[in-house]
Write a protein that holds these residues in place. Structure first.
Motif, PDB file in Angstrom:
ATOM      1  N   SER A  12       0.852  -1.186   0.000  1.00  0.00           N
ATOM      2  CA  SER A  12       0.000   0.000   0.000  1.00  0.00           C
ATOM      3  C   SER A  12       0.883   1.229   0.000  1.00  0.00           C
ATOM      4  O   SER A  12       1.963   1.230   0.589  1.00  0.00           O
ATOM      5  N   ARG A  14       0.252   5.615   0.205  1.00  0.00           N
ATOM      6  CA  ARG A  14      -0.621   6.792   0.196  1.00  0.00           C
ATOM      7  C   ARG A  14       0.208   8.035  -0.048  1.00  0.00           C
ATOM      8  O   ARG A  14       1.349   8.116   0.371  1.00  0.00           O
ATOM      9  N   THR A  19      -4.999   7.377  -1.832  1.00  0.00           N
ATOM     10  CA  THR A  19      -4.452   6.021  -1.790  1.00  0.00           C
ATOM     11  C   THR A  19      -4.035   5.624  -3.204  1.00  0.00           C
ATOM     12  O   THR A  19      -4.879   5.369  -4.055  1.00  0.00           O
ATOM     13  N   GLU A  22      -3.320  -0.033  -2.813  1.00  0.00           N
ATOM     14  CA  GLU A  22      -4.013  -0.579  -1.638  1.00  0.00           C
ATOM     15  C   GLU A  22      -3.918  -2.101  -1.654  1.00  0.00           C
ATOM     16  O   GLU A  22      -4.587  -2.761  -2.458  1.00  0.00           O
TER      17      GLU A  22
END
Ligand SMILES: Nc1ncnc2c1ncn2[C@@H]1O[C@H](COP(=O)(O)OP(=O)(O)OP(=O)(O)O)[C@@H](O)[C@H]1O
Length: 240
Positions: A12, A14, A19, A22
């Motif tokens: 993941s 961000r 985002t 994921e």
């Protein structure tokens, strides 16, 4: 079972509130040609940047040939055997084709003559041997793409990440480029191809992974993925 070359596990990433990736997971076997597709902003380049150490994933692991390389800096990742090409080809313009490639070979040797010898071998493989003495800036677009591959190959990768290598080329040029990449693959270099030119990635990849909004929405053989309703929706539902 063939050895696992790459394992991407729950990655993941961000950026502030956005985002970009994921929980992306997939594995790749030694020698494989993998395609990575998805609409604009799906996270493809971010995934490449996580694999090559430009970004550190917020969560998840990246294991290359049994070694956990998560969070390693880019130069260490290149040294262990992962190289990439860039969407915008930016060779060192005034330097000769040969020296552009020799720079990559200097990763494994400090001997300039040896680096040049290695560079000549690679130039032969990508079909640029005849152009070795010309400045990189005088090459045509397809030649610059070949040079981009040569520069990456000079670092002796086991895994090569190709970022939109077919962009801007005519169909016949794409075919010639793919022929060259098939030959590189036959010599043992595995590849992940990020590509918007569907014909190229569908012809080249043995297996395709599809991202949308940072998530993996499909994975399979090109013909399976092409008729997957989620994939069709992902492409129809976004403005390209
Ligand atoms: N350094 C960054 N800072 C902030 N946001 C970023 C950064 N890099 C990527 N993003 C955002 O993350 C998302 C995924 O971008 P990414 O470039 O990985 O997508 P992509 O699938 O490669 O798209 P494209 O096909 O257009 O190249 C996008 O919304 C993008 O704006």
């Amino acid at each position: 079972m063939a050895e696992r070359l790459l394992v991407v596990e729950g990655v993941s990433k961000r950026f502030g509130g956005l985002t970009a990736l994921e929980g992306v997971s997939f594995t790749m076997r030694e020698g494989e040609r993998l395609g990575l597709i998805g609409p604009n902003g799906a996270g493809k380049t971010t995934l490449f940047n996580c694999i090559t150490g430009v970004y550190r994933p917020d969560r998840g692991r990246i294991v290359f040939r049994g070694t956990d390389i998560t969070g390693w800096p880019p130069h260490r990742i290149t040294r262990i055997g992962i190289a990439r090409t860039f969407q915008i080809v930016r060779p060192l313009a005034k330097m000769t084709v040969l020296d552009n490639v020799a720079v990559g070979a200097l990763l494994h040797t400090s001997d300039v003559d040896e680096a040049r010898r290695k560079a000549l071998e690679v130039l032969e493989l990508v079909g640029l041997y005849e152009k070795r003495h010309v400045p990189a800036q005088s090459l045509t677009l397809i030649e610059k793409k070949r040079l981009e591959v040569a520069r990456a190959l000079a670092t002796e990768p086991r895994l090569l990440l190709l970022d939109e290598i077919a962009a801007g080329l005519r169909p016949a040029e794409v075919d010639r480029l793919l022929d060259m990449l098939f030959e590189v693959n036959r010599r043992g270099v595995s590849m992940i191809m990020v590509e918007h030119v569907m014909r190229a990635v569908m012809n080249f990849a043995e297996r395709i992974i599809v991202l949308q909004y940072g998530r993996k929405i499909a994975e399979g053989k090109p013909e399976e993925v092409a008729r997957d309703p989620r994939v069709i929706d992902a492409y129809l539902g976004t403005e390209e």
